[in-house]
Design a protein around this motif. Structure first.
Motif, PDB file in Angstrom:
ATOM      1  N   PHE A   1      49.800  44.840  70.774  1.00 41.27           N
ATOM      2  CA  PHE A   1      48.819  44.533  71.799  1.00 41.27           C
ATOM      3  C   PHE A   1      47.768  45.637  71.828  1.00 41.27           C
ATOM      4  O   PHE A   1      48.047  46.782  72.212  1.00 41.27           O
ATOM      5  CB  PHE A   1      49.509  44.410  73.167  1.00 41.27           C
ATOM      6  CG  PHE A   1      48.568  44.081  74.290  1.00 41.27           C
ATOM      7  CD1 PHE A   1      47.849  42.899  74.289  1.00 41.27           C
ATOM      8  CD2 PHE A   1      48.402  44.979  75.340  1.00 41.27           C
ATOM      9  CE1 PHE A   1      46.978  42.601  75.332  1.00 41.27           C
ATOM     10  CE2 PHE A   1      47.538  44.688  76.385  1.00 41.27           C
ATOM     11  CZ  PHE A   1      46.820  43.493  76.377  1.00 41.27           C
ATOM     12  N   ASP A   2      46.546  45.283  71.413  1.00 40.74           N
ATOM     13  CA  ASP A   2      45.429  46.232  71.393  1.00 40.74           C
ATOM     14  C   ASP A   2      44.683  46.089  72.715  1.00 40.74           C
ATOM     15  O   ASP A   2      43.871  45.172  72.878  1.00 40.74           O
ATOM     16  CB  ASP A   2      44.525  45.929  70.202  1.00 40.74           C
ATOM     17  CG  ASP A   2      43.455  46.995  69.992  1.00 40.74           C
ATOM     18  OD1 ASP A   2      42.986  47.564  70.993  1.00 40.74           O
ATOM     19  OD2 ASP A   2      43.084  47.246  68.824  1.00 40.74           O
ATOM     20  N   LEU A   3      44.971  46.974  73.669  1.00 39.86           N
ATOM     21  CA  LEU A   3      44.422  46.860  75.016  1.00 39.86           C
ATOM     22  C   LEU A   3      42.893  46.977  75.017  1.00 39.86           C
ATOM     23  O   LEU A   3      42.208  46.258  75.749  1.00 39.86           O
ATOM     24  CB  LEU A   3      45.038  47.932  75.911  1.00 39.86           C
ATOM     25  CG  LEU A   3      44.543  47.966  77.364  1.00 39.86           C
ATOM     26  CD1 LEU A   3      44.841  46.642  78.054  1.00 39.86           C
ATOM     27  CD2 LEU A   3      45.164  49.147  78.116  1.00 39.86           C
ATOM     28  N   VAL A   4      42.351  47.884  74.226  1.00 40.12           N
ATOM     29  CA  VAL A   4      40.898  48.101  74.219  1.00 40.12           C
ATOM     30  C   VAL A   4      40.171  46.832  73.766  1.00 40.12           C
ATOM     31  O   VAL A   4      39.211  46.378  74.400  1.00 40.12           O
ATOM     32  CB  VAL A   4      40.535  49.294  73.305  1.00 40.12           C
ATOM     33  CG1 VAL A   4      39.013  49.424  73.186  1.00 40.12           C
ATOM     34  CG2 VAL A   4      41.139  50.580  73.855  1.00 40.12           C
ATOM     35  N   ARG A   5      40.625  46.269  72.655  1.00 39.36           N
ATOM     36  CA  ARG A   5      39.979  45.052  72.149  1.00 39.36           C
ATOM     37  C   ARG A   5      40.208  43.878  73.102  1.00 39.36           C
ATOM     38  O   ARG A   5      39.350  43.014  73.262  1.00 39.36           O
ATOM     39  CB  ARG A   5      40.504  44.697  70.755  1.00 39.36           C
ATOM     40  CG  ARG A   5      40.155  45.750  69.713  1.00 39.36           C
ATOM     41  CD  ARG A   5      40.511  45.306  68.307  1.00 39.36           C
ATOM     42  NE  ARG A   5      39.573  44.310  67.815  1.00 39.36           N
ATOM     43  CZ  ARG A   5      39.901  43.081  67.471  1.00 39.36           C
ATOM     44  NH1 ARG A   5      41.147  42.671  67.567  1.00 39.36           N
ATOM     45  NH2 ARG A   5      38.985  42.247  67.021  1.00 39.36           N
ATOM     46  N   PHE A   6      41.347  43.835  73.751  1.00 45.84           N
ATOM     47  CA  PHE A   6      41.637  42.772  74.722  1.00 45.84           C
ATOM     48  C   PHE A   6      40.653  42.827  75.888  1.00 45.84           C
ATOM     49  O   PHE A   6      40.050  41.810  76.256  1.00 45.84           O
ATOM     50  CB  PHE A   6      43.076  42.913  75.219  1.00 45.84           C
ATOM     51  CG  PHE A   6      43.383  42.076  76.431  1.00 45.84           C
ATOM     52  CD1 PHE A   6      43.553  40.698  76.320  1.00 45.84           C
ATOM     53  CD2 PHE A   6      43.488  42.666  77.691  1.00 45.84           C
ATOM     54  CE1 PHE A   6      43.828  39.930  77.443  1.00 45.84           C
ATOM     55  CE2 PHE A   6      43.760  41.901  78.808  1.00 45.84           C
ATOM     56  CZ  PHE A   6      43.926  40.523  78.693  1.00 45.84           C
ATOM     57  N   LYS A   7      40.479  44.021  76.481  1.00 44.57           N
ATOM     58  CA  LYS A   7      39.578  44.130  77.639  1.00 44.57           C
ATOM     59  C   LYS A   7      38.139  43.820  77.253  1.00 44.57           C
ATOM     60  O   LYS A   7      37.393  43.216  78.034  1.00 44.57           O
ATOM     61  CB  LYS A   7      39.692  45.536  78.243  1.00 44.57           C
ATOM     62  CG  LYS A   7      41.026  45.782  78.940  1.00 44.57           C
ATOM     63  CD  LYS A   7      41.007  46.995  79.844  1.00 44.57           C
ATOM     64  CE  LYS A   7      40.847  48.281  79.087  1.00 44.57           C
ATOM     65  NZ  LYS A   7      40.961  49.473  79.966  1.00 44.57           N
ATOM     66  N   SER A   8      37.751  44.203  76.046  1.00 42.45           N
ATOM     67  CA  SER A   8      36.402  43.897  75.583  1.00 42.45           C
ATOM     68  C   SER A   8      36.203  42.390  75.437  1.00 42.45           C
ATOM     69  O   SER A   8      35.160  41.845  75.823  1.00 42.45           O
ATOM     70  CB  SER A   8      36.150  44.597  74.248  1.00 42.45           C
ATOM     71  OG  SER A   8      34.886  44.240  73.717  1.00 42.45           O
ATOM     72  N   ALA A   9      37.221  41.695  74.898  1.00 38.53           N
ATOM     73  CA  ALA A   9      37.130  40.242  74.727  1.00 38.53           C
ATOM     74  C   ALA A   9      37.045  39.537  76.075  1.00 38.53           C
ATOM     75  O   ALA A   9      36.258  38.596  76.256  1.00 38.53           O
ATOM     76  CB  ALA A   9      38.338  39.736  73.928  1.00 38.53           C
ATOM     77  N   ILE A  10      37.839  39.992  77.050  1.00 38.57           N
ATOM     78  CA  ILE A  10      37.830  39.376  78.384  1.00 38.57           C
ATOM     79  C   ILE A  10      36.483  39.612  79.076  1.00 38.57           C
ATOM     80  O   ILE A  10      35.908  38.705  79.700  1.00 38.57           O
ATOM     81  CB  ILE A  10      38.982  39.920  79.254  1.00 38.57           C
ATOM     82  CG1 ILE A  10      40.330  39.570  78.627  1.00 38.57           C
ATOM     83  CG2 ILE A  10      38.894  39.360  80.667  1.00 38.57           C
ATOM     84  CD1 ILE A  10      40.599  38.101  78.482  1.00 38.57           C
ATOM     85  N   LYS A  11      35.966  40.826  78.959  1.00 35.79           N
ATOM     86  CA  LYS A  11      34.676  41.140  79.584  1.00 35.79           C
ATOM     87  C   LYS A  11      33.575  40.242  79.020  1.00 35.79           C
ATOM     88  O   LYS A  11      32.750  39.695  79.768  1.00 35.79           O
ATOM     89  CB  LYS A  11      34.336  42.607  79.345  1.00 35.79           C
ATOM     90  CG  LYS A  11      32.991  43.031  79.937  1.00 35.79           C
ATOM     91  CD  LYS A  11      32.675  44.488  79.619  1.00 35.79           C
ATOM     92  CE  LYS A  11      31.295  44.858  80.159  1.00 35.79           C
ATOM     93  NZ  LYS A  11      30.947  46.259  79.819  1.00 35.79           N
ATOM     94  N   ASN A  12      33.556  40.080  77.704  1.00 35.34           N
ATOM     95  CA  ASN A  12      32.547  39.219  77.079  1.00 35.34           C
ATOM     96  C   ASN A  12      32.683  37.771  77.537  1.00 35.34           C
ATOM     97  O   ASN A  12      31.693  37.066  77.741  1.00 35.34           O
ATOM     98  CB  ASN A  12      32.667  39.292  75.555  1.00 35.34           C
ATOM     99  CG  ASN A  12      32.245  40.636  75.007  1.00 35.34           C
ATOM    100  OD1 ASN A  12      31.471  41.368  75.643  1.00 35.34           O
ATOM    101  ND2 ASN A  12      32.744  40.980  73.824  1.00 35.34           N
ATOM    102  N   ALA A  13      33.925  37.331  77.723  1.00 35.28           N
ATOM    103  CA  ALA A  13      34.151  35.960  78.168  1.00 35.28           C
ATOM    104  C   ALA A  13      33.615  35.751  79.575  1.00 35.28           C
ATOM    105  O   ALA A  13      33.031  34.704  79.886  1.00 35.28           O
ATOM    106  CB  ALA A  13      35.639  35.623  78.101  1.00 35.28           C
ATOM    107  N   PHE A  14      33.784  36.746  80.445  1.00 42.22           N
ATOM    108  CA  PHE A  14      33.285  36.614  81.813  1.00 42.22           C
ATOM    109  C   PHE A  14      31.765  36.682  81.880  1.00 42.22           C
ATOM    110  O   PHE A  14      31.151  36.115  82.783  1.00 42.22           O
ATOM    111  CB  PHE A  14      33.906  37.694  82.707  1.00 42.22           C
ATOM    112  CG  PHE A  14      35.191  37.271  83.354  1.00 42.22           C
ATOM    113  CD1 PHE A  14      35.186  36.644  84.582  1.00 42.22           C
ATOM    114  CD2 PHE A  14      36.402  37.476  82.709  1.00 42.22           C
ATOM    115  CE1 PHE A  14      36.365  36.247  85.180  1.00 42.22           C
ATOM    116  CE2 PHE A  14      37.586  37.084  83.292  1.00 42.22           C
ATOM    117  CZ  PHE A  14      37.580  36.461  84.532  1.00 42.22           C
ATOM    118  N   GLU A  15      31.153  37.371  80.974  1.00 46.15           N
ATOM    119  CA  GLU A  15      29.685  37.411  80.959  1.00 46.15           C
ATOM    120  C   GLU A  15      29.115  36.023  80.704  1.00 46.15           C
ATOM    121  O   GLU A  15      28.057  35.668  81.214  1.00 46.15           O
ATOM    122  CB  GLU A  15      29.215  38.392  79.886  1.00 46.15           C
ATOM    123  CG  GLU A  15      29.445  39.851  80.260  1.00 46.15           C
ATOM    124  CD  GLU A  15      29.016  40.795  79.151  1.00 46.15           C
ATOM    125  OE1 GLU A  15      28.631  40.292  78.077  1.00 46.15           O
ATOM    126  OE2 GLU A  15      29.082  42.028  79.351  1.00 46.15           O
ATOM    127  N   GLY A  16      29.823  35.249  79.918  1.00 49.83           N
ATOM    128  CA  GLY A  16      29.346  33.888  79.655  1.00 49.83           C
ATOM    129  C   GLY A  16      29.683  32.918  80.761  1.00 49.83           C
ATOM    130  O   GLY A  16      28.996  31.920  80.948  1.00 49.83           O
TER     131      GLY A  16
END
Length: 762
Positions: A27-42
């Protein structure tokens, strides 16, 4: 390193649920949080965040994120300062079962339950992958698919299309776990296009520390079934990319090495399959009402509606690589040279006997399907001196001296021809017995058999006879055909080879085959004959509420003539094959016809069947050449071969134009995609309607019929002036009725006809 598959799901009453599938191990926490943040921007209004992962990632996800309030707070702050977030976690074990965890921050109202909604959450992810990656490929109006199974369909599932992104492939793979055995030693796939899924499935299995699979291979779908050697066990998995039936699965199940193996289809619309499937599209349609998952019907070639009306080109698909473009078209104008010397001689020798007819089977009208082309061999035998000479030559040169029995088929032509051959043989001083096929069991031939058929089409009757003669398979057999009708040279050669194959007594060499005459015609290639199309149109025209009594009488008479043509009294249509001219006259051929010999062009000709057979044979010769190396101007295929519309100007006699309209295939007359061709036809029809009594307008009813039955296709823009034109219904009752119906087909409801184009059965 993780990859993530994110999608949105609406599970009433909860909207805009964000789902994140965590692929790979760890589980790569950094990449996970980045992916979630990008999803919420959309899409910033998600309240529910659902995580889905393999159970072997449980500790990492719980320890590094799910049970760490600080990390959750940081994620929320990176989205916005006011974000409420309910966290839900589904962990999938090695059997495909899920366990659930949750952290609820905002429990106002009814609480969203991941456990209750989990199946729909997964369904939304699968639907997103299927729809976004074009799993389902739909045909256009001018082509459809022939699947590797040989079935025809408007829709085709290309599984390799959804094998584009690693996280999505992993999502598909983890949802396969509940359909497979706990252990896997080998994986066979029907196509290499789904290899990524097979490899990811093994990767996930290894994450659970199961015994690893060491073998993955593709057997090449239907094409590879017979040549591939399978060596499976109860732990072997067979993955089928897509299946609209159980045909392939059933064939695999009886293969040596696969009888105990597990077979799983990735995608199927079949609800009653006895095999597992990752996605059943019909079930999805019932639940989610998406047209994407509907109408996955398929049919064999002879039951394919698209082929029956010949408006759509069948495109064969194989393996995983397909390229689809709009078919290109080429035009061809038939010339005098396209009528062979052999065809000209046949017409010259036999046209005076008027033996070329349509819509009779030679068996008293008792066959289940009525042949489009009938040659009256019985009349030739009894009345035509040139044909009698041909029989005499056959007996002198080819009749086997050893034969002591003649067996004839059931039709009258075969019976008369057999009797004539017997008499010719007797003139040479040899007596020979004669028998019908039904009485063959009472015969005892000792030296050889001659099988006589009046005419053949597919050759099925001869093959049936050859099977009935198996009790005499030690004897030499000779087949003699009065008039062989065949579709193409390759098929005709195969039929002769099949009949001549001698496995009963190979020492005698092959059996013999001789046709006294032969002609190439589109036998059974018109999936729906022009007379069947005409009958359908006439029924619709007769439903008009404003049809005159005279027009109705003419329509009823024509319908009656078509029905009577098949009985033993009428024995087919020959003189009145086509609709009459607008003035009510039968069309006749003038003194110059490019496809006949000069000696046959010295007078007008009334027998329409002779003209129709000529045009049919010429066009069939343009579709199938004798040598495969020669070009075929009208050969079917991806390039759309069409008749040049200028031929209707060059051959402006009504009976010739009608013959072309009836004998051509719909794709050869589909000018709806060609402006120039469409204008030529539109202008021609407009001129005919304005001058219905002109000699060059004789075939107007046939052109209108071709439009009404969708045999002839032109652009509406090139005939829109027809909507303003009228025909005198008292003077031209039948033509006016057809014209009114044609306008309803082309432009919608018209004044004289209440039926819309949607009611026409094509």
């Amino acid at each position: 390193m993780n990859s993530f598959y994110l999608y949105r799901a609406d599970i009433a009453p909860y909207q805009n649920i964000l789902v994140c599938y965590i692929a790979s191990t760890g589980f790569d926490l950094v990449r996970f949080k980045s992916a979630i943040k990008n999803a919420f921007e959309g899409s910033p209004f998600s309240r529910e965040l659902v995580l889905v992962a393999a159970d072997f990632n449980k500790n990492c996800i719980l320890n590094e994120f799910f049970e760490c309030p600080d990390e959750i707070r940081k994620l929320k702050q990176s989205i916005n300062n006011y974000q409420n977030l309910n966290l839900h976690l589904a962990l999938i074990d090695s059997k495909g079962d899920a366990s659930f965890h949750k952290k609820i921050e905002d429990d106002a109202g009814s609480e969203f339950s991941l456990q209750t909604s989990f199946k729909k959450i997964i369904d939304h992810g699968l639907i997103d992958i299927i729809s976004r990656n074009n799993l389902v490929m739909e045909s256009s109006s001018n082509y459809h698919f022939v699947k590797p199974s040989g079935k025809h369909s408007k829709k085709f599932m290309k599984a390799s299309n959804v094998m584009q992104r690693s996280a999505e492939i992993s999502f598909l793979a983890i949802n396969l776990l509940k359909h497979i055995s706990p252990r896997i030693d080998k994986i066979y796939t029907d196509t290499a296009g789904i290899f990524p899924l097979a490899y990811e499935l093994i990767s996930i299995k290894r994450g659970f520390s199961d015994e690893p699979c060491e073998f993955i291979d593709s057997f090449g779908s239907y094409n590879g079934l017979d040549s591939y050697t399978f060596a499976g066990s109860k732990n072997t998995l067979v993955l089928i990319s897509a299946s609209t039936s159980d045909d392939l699965s059933n064939k695999l199940k009886i293969k040596s090495g696969l009888k105990k193996s597990r077979i799983v289809s990735l995608f199927t619309p079949t609800t009653d399959s006895k095999y597992s499937a990752l996605v059943n599209l019909t079930s999805y349609y019932r639940t989610y009402k998406m047209d994407l998952f509907a109408n996955f019907t398929s049919a064999s070639e002879h039951e394919c509606e698209m082929c029956i009306y010949e408006k759509s080109i069948p495109l064969s698909l194989s393996n995983s690589q397909f390229v689809f473009e709009a078919p290109k078209s080429e035009l061809y104008l038939p010339l005098a040279k396209d009528s062979s010397a052999a065809l000209k001689e046949i017409i010259s020798n036999y046209k005076d006997s008027k033996v070329f007819k349509c819509l009779y089977d030679g068996l008293g009208g008792n066959s289940s399907t009525t042949p489009e082309y009938f040659i009256d061999v019985s009349t030739l035998v009894k009345q035509n001196s040139k044909y009698d000479q041909k029989i005499k030559h056959y007996v002198a040169r080819s009749f086997p001296l050893s034969a002591d029995l003649i067996v004839h088929a059931n039709d009258q032509g075969a019976c008369d021809l057999a009797s004539k051959i017997k008499s010719k043989v007797q003139e040479l001083g040899k007596d020979i017995a004669i028998s019908s096929l039904e009485d063959i069991s009472s015969q005892s031939p000792k030296y050889g058999i001659v099988v006589v058929a009046g005419s053949i089409q597919t050759g099925k009757s001869l093959l049936d006879i050859s099977r009935k003669l198996r009790e005499f398979d030690k004897l030499p057999i000779s087949y003699v055909i009065g008039f062989a009708k065949f579709n193409d040279w390759a098929g005709y050669s195969k039929l002769k080879n099949d009949l001549c194959y001698n496995n009963g007594n190979p020492n005698l060499g092959p059996h013999q085959f001789k046709a006294i005459e032969e002609i190439m015609l589109p036998i059974n290639e018109h999936r729906k004959t022009s007379w069947e199309r005409e009958h359908e149109v006439l029924k619709l025209v007769k439903q008009s509420t404003k049809l005159s009594k005279n027009a109705l009488n003419q329509l009823n008479k024509r319908s009656l003539d078509l029905r009577k043509a098949t009985d033993s009294t009428t024995q087919g249509l020959g003189d009145k094959i086509f609709l009459q001219s607008p003035a009510g006259n039968d069309m006749v051929l003038g003194k110059t016809f490019a496809f006949w010999s000069d000696r046959d062009n010295n007078q007008e000709w009334e027998h329409q069947g002779s003209v129709y057979f000529t045009i049919s044979s010429v066009l069939q010769g343009l579709r199938h050449t004798k040598s495969p190396k020669d070009s075929s101007p009208l050969k079917s295929g991806y390039i759309l071969k069409q008749l040049d519309p200028l031929l209707f100007d060059r051959f402006n006699e009504g009976v010739i134009q009608a013959s072309v309209l009836r004998s051509a295939k719909p794709r050869e007359l589909d000018y709806s995609a060609d402006d120039e061709s469409s204008k030529i036809i539109g202008t021609l029809i407009e001129r005919m309607i304005k001058t219905p009594e002109a000699s060059t307008s004789e075939a107007l009813p046939e052109f209108l019929l071709a439009i009404c039955s969708a045999k002839l296709q032109i652009k509406k823009d090139h005939i829109k002036t027809l909507s303003t034109l009228t025909l005198d219904s008292k003077k031209f009752p039948l033509t006016a009725a057809l014209f009114d119906h044609a306008k309803s087909v082309l432009f919608g409801k018209s004044e004289g006809n209440e039926h819309t184009p949607a009611e026409i059965p094509f």
